[in-house]
Design a protein around this motif. Structure first.
Motif, PDB file in Angstrom:
ATOM      1  N   UNK A 138      49.949  35.978  33.310  1.00 28.91           N
ATOM      2  CA  UNK A 138      50.596  37.262  33.483  1.00 28.91           C
ATOM      3  C   UNK A 138      50.400  37.850  34.870  1.00 28.91           C
ATOM      4  N   UNK A 139      49.463  37.272  35.703  1.00 24.19           N
ATOM      5  CA  UNK A 139      49.090  37.908  36.963  1.00 24.19           C
ATOM      6  C   UNK A 139      49.834  37.362  38.158  1.00 24.19           C
ATOM      7  N   UNK A 140      50.598  36.290  37.946  1.00 21.89           N
ATOM      8  CA  UNK A 140      51.214  35.653  39.103  1.00 21.89           C
ATOM      9  C   UNK A 140      51.984  36.631  39.966  1.00 21.89           C
ATOM     10  N   UNK A 141      52.702  37.485  39.304  1.00 19.84           N
ATOM     11  CA  UNK A 141      53.484  38.468  40.035  1.00 19.84           C
ATOM     12  C   UNK A 141      52.598  39.377  40.850  1.00 19.84           C
ATOM     13  N   UNK A 142      51.498  39.816  40.234  1.00 14.75           N
ATOM     14  CA  UNK A 142      50.600  40.759  40.899  1.00 14.75           C
ATOM     15  C   UNK A 142      49.922  40.123  42.110  1.00 14.75           C
ATOM     16  N   UNK A 181      45.576  34.935  47.349  1.00 16.62           N
ATOM     17  CA  UNK A 181      45.047  35.913  46.401  1.00 16.62           C
ATOM     18  C   UNK A 181      45.098  35.249  45.032  1.00 16.62           C
ATOM     19  N   UNK A 182      43.985  35.320  44.305  1.00 16.00           N
ATOM     20  CA  UNK A 182      44.001  34.683  42.983  1.00 16.00           C
ATOM     21  C   UNK A 182      43.094  35.462  42.027  1.00 16.00           C
ATOM     22  N   UNK A 205      36.595  40.408  45.101  1.00 18.02           N
ATOM     23  CA  UNK A 205      35.617  39.876  46.065  1.00 18.02           C
ATOM     24  C   UNK A 205      36.319  38.877  46.967  1.00 18.02           C
ATOM     25  N   UNK A 206      35.642  38.557  48.060  1.00 19.25           N
ATOM     26  CA  UNK A 206      36.205  37.587  48.995  1.00 19.25           C
ATOM     27  C   UNK A 206      35.428  36.280  48.877  1.00 19.25           C
ATOM     28  N   UNK A 207      36.120  35.173  48.929  1.00 18.40           N
ATOM     29  CA  UNK A 207      35.440  33.880  48.937  1.00 18.40           C
ATOM     30  C   UNK A 207      36.061  33.020  50.030  1.00 18.40           C
ATOM     31  N   UNK A 229      40.684  38.610  42.511  1.00 21.80           N
ATOM     32  CA  UNK A 229      40.703  39.875  41.784  1.00 21.80           C
ATOM     33  C   UNK A 229      40.320  39.665  40.313  1.00 21.80           C
ATOM     34  N   UNK A 230      39.758  40.723  39.789  1.00 22.66           N
ATOM     35  CA  UNK A 230      39.305  40.712  38.402  1.00 22.66           C
ATOM     36  C   UNK A 230      40.407  41.308  37.531  1.00 22.66           C
ATOM     37  N   UNK A 231      41.124  40.467  36.793  1.00 23.73           N
ATOM     38  CA  UNK A 231      42.316  40.945  36.072  1.00 23.73           C
ATOM     39  C   UNK A 231      42.003  41.983  35.003  1.00 23.73           C
ATOM     40  N   UNK A 232      40.738  42.046  34.616  1.00 26.06           N
ATOM     41  CA  UNK A 232      40.368  42.976  33.545  1.00 26.06           C
ATOM     42  C   UNK A 232      40.026  44.355  34.070  1.00 26.06           C
TER      43      UNK A 232
END
Ligand code: ADP
Ligand code: MG
Length: 635
Positions: free
Chosen positions: A507-511, A526-527, A538-540, A570-573
């Protein structure tokens, strides 16, 4: 022969006055050590003469019986220490007795607080040396001539230990140095043969030259040797007391404190040598100085060959002090030969193994003592896994780190401790590098590890970046940074979390794509991630890119390195991320995205490109939220 008296008065280097003050104050209860220091210098001078005379034996001037003589005069209230060692030229006197040439001098004086009670212990680490004479003497007179110079080139140096000294050229038939101390009032206790002998035996018994005093008693006067006068390391271990080892250490290391531990061993067989190696209690002031001196002394069949024989011990053990005495090397060995010499290579390998064994033994027996060692020298020892070709695992076994296990900034966790606590199915040793402990401990990258109770080592020394680059695995387990690559916890991943991650991911692909476009070239990708539980982002770095912390260190040292773009996870929750998903206003979306990015950067201790812009954006959002709240309240 005409002697040009050339008398002049010269000022001491500014620091000397300060040093003298501190010394007289702090060592007052230990004033007898002046004798140890003068004898130690006389012994060094004899070693230097022996060494130079290997190439040119005319330097002996037909006097090969090297000895140190101690005398006193009750009426004049003087104590005299004489040697027939190398002596000093006029220039050497000015350099050695008018300035402090020790490397690390500047650090020492910077470290002084001005509070004498606090500074007292520093002087011990700095070493006291010749100037300790002024603890007991109101005036010191040094007369000396360097071996090889003519008798007319003797030098006399006189000082009361205040701001200056006088120096003049004098006639001096005898080579070597005579130091006369005119004692202060109240120092009469030293004008006593019994007392002086006691001090010599206590501190200088190990000196390999005879220390002579005039025989007491009514029979015919003659010389008497007060010390054992044999090389300490050549004696049987059983016959050497702990005190003797300690005093010997102070002499070779020019240290004032007892060593932490030592190892005396004799190797026999194809290669024969004796080594007596010490681990100091405190880091030397010049530990990080490139011109550091006083390492291992090399002797060949009891003859001193050279100081600071760096080929005898690897640089990552440069804090080790002591002597190596070889039976196999030629007496005329030079530094150049040392560099390419099989015997030396084997001795170095042998000494390295011995020191590693000694440290491991200390770690096993006495964790507290070892913690003291680690505190002082751990960062140097870490260089070992970078430089050493062999023994990497043995070296790494000695390392201690902070970790999430006890969340304390004390570096007390060994890799073995870590392995014992690993979870069933855990495939790697996890670590995080950061600038300091607080940043490390609070890093968002640790969230999922904390949740699952997986321990992470927290590495905060700059050198740790290189350590982890060279230590790929320990005992078969790879070392894995928690800020690099995609997080794969393997069997430790819980199934529902995995499913959930898949679901949300879809569901996050768009975001993620929308954020990436909004951030433009700030990010590589971005993932979504399951790394985070409470932070939004966070950055990795990519698995094969340079780590973010290393990049920062290199930049700080002024190196130009190609810019590496981070990956924003990003934390999708997270509510903010969820909120973002519903944001229809493109302008506001961009602000939020940028805040997410900047936050992630801040939480790893990074520097914002535009801090004011960040504050501005944040405030705008606060006002926005407050505004919407007010309108809500108003209705
Ligand atoms: P250190 O012994 O640690 O070098 P010191 O303060 O004891 O420091 O001595 C300073 C220097 O003075 C020595 O390094 C040496 O060069 C010189 N020196 C002192 N005493 C003698 C001596 N008896 N003979 C020759 N040189 C000496
Ligand atoms: Mg000295």
């Amino acid at each position: 022969m005409s002697i040009e008296a050339r008398q002049e008065t010269l000022g001491f280097q500014a620091e000397i006055r300060q040093l003298l003050d501190l010394m007289i104050h702090s060592l007052y209860s230990n004033k007898e050590i002046f004798l140890r220091e003068l004898i130690s210098n006389a012994s060094d001078a004899a070693d230097k003469l022996r060494f130079e005379a290997l190439k040119d034996d005319s330097l002996y001037e037909n006097d090969t019986d090297l000895a140190i003589r101690v005398e006193f005069d009750e009426k004049q209230k003087t104590i005299t220490v004489m040697d027939n060692g190398i002596g000093m030229s006029r220039e050497e006197v000015i350099d050695n007795l008018g300035t402090i040439a020790k490397s690390g001098t500047r650090q020492f004086f910077n470290a002084l607080t001005g509070d004498q009670n606090k500074d007292v212990h520093l002087i011990g680490q700095f070493g006291v040396g010749f100037y300790s004479s002024f603890i007991v003497a109101r005036k010191v007179e040094v007369t000396t001539r360097r071996a090889g110079l003519s008798r007319g080139e003797g030098v006399r140096w006189i000082s009361t230990g205040e701001s200056d000294y006088t120096i003049e050229t004098v006639d001096r038939p005898k080579r070597g140095t005579r130091v006369v101390l005119c004692l202060r009032d109240g120092m009469d206790e030293f004008l006593n043969s019994y007392r002086l002998r006691g001090i010599i035996r206590k501190y200088s018994d190990h000196i390999s030259l005879p220390i002579l005093m005039i025989r007491e008693g009514k029979d015919e006067k003659g010389d008497e040797t007060v010390n054992s006068a044999t090389a300490l390391w050549a004696r049987n271990k059983k016959d050497i007391s702990e005190e003797e080892y300690h005093e010997f250490y102070k002499h070779v290391a020019h240290d004032f404190e007892d060593p932490l531990t030592y190892l005396h061993s004799k190797v026999e067989g194809k290669l024969e040598y004796t080594s007596l190696l010490f681990i100091p209690s405190h880091a030397q002031f010049d530990l990080w100085d490139r011109e550091q001196r006083h390492g291992i002394k090399l002797y060949v069949r009891r003859v001193f060959i050279m100081d600071d024989a760096e080929q005898l011990i690897p640089a990552w053990l440069r804090f080790v002090r002591g002597v190596v005495d070889s039976d196999d090397l030629p007496l005329n060995i030079s530094r150049e030969i040392l560099q390419n010499n099989r015997t030396i290579d084997s001795i170095r390998a042998g000494c390295t193994k011995k020191v590693l064994g000694l440290l491991q033994d200390m770690a096993d027996r006495d964790a507290e003592k070892y913690a003291g060692f680690w505190n002082e020298f751990g960062r140097v020892l870490k260089e070992g896994v970078i430089e050493a070709k062999d023994d990497k695992e043995e070296i790494a076994r000695l390392f201690r780190f902070a970790s999430t296990h006890d969340d304390s900034d004390k570096q007390a966790v060994s890799l073995m401790n870590y392995m014992e606590r690993m979870q069933q199915g855990q495939k790697a040793i996890y670590y995080l590098t950061a600038e300091n402990f607080v940043t490390a401990r609070n890093s968002p990258h640790l969230e999922v590890f904390r949740k699952k109770g997986i321990e992470v080592l927290l590495l905060t020394d700059p050198i740790d970046e290189w350590v982890t680059a060279h230590l790929h695995e320990f005992d078969g387990k790879p070392l894995q940074s928690v800020t690099r690559g995609e997080l794969d916890l393997g069997d430790l991943e819980d199934q529902d979390q995995e499913d959930q991650a898949e679901n949300t991911n879809q569901g996050q692909d768009g975001l993620t794509e929308r954020i990436r476009q909004s951030l433009g070239d700030k990010v590589k990708e971005v993932r979504t991630t399951n790394r985070l539980t409470t932070s939004p982002a966070c950055l990795v770095s990519d698995e094969h890119d340079m780590g973010r912390h290393l990049e920062k260190i290199l930049k700080a040292t002024g190196q130009s390195i190609p810019a590496v773009k981070p990956i924003l996870e990003i934390n999708p929750e997270h509510p903010i991320v969820m909120r973002l998903k519903d944001e229809t206003d493109d302008g506001r979306f961009a602000e939020w995205a940028r805040i997410l990015f900047d936050q992630a950067l801040l939480s790893e201790g990074g520097q914002l490109e535009d801090p004011a812009g960040f504050v501005h954006r944040l405030n705008a959002l606060f006002l926005d939220l407050a505004g919407s709240k007010n309108t809500q309240d108003g209705t």
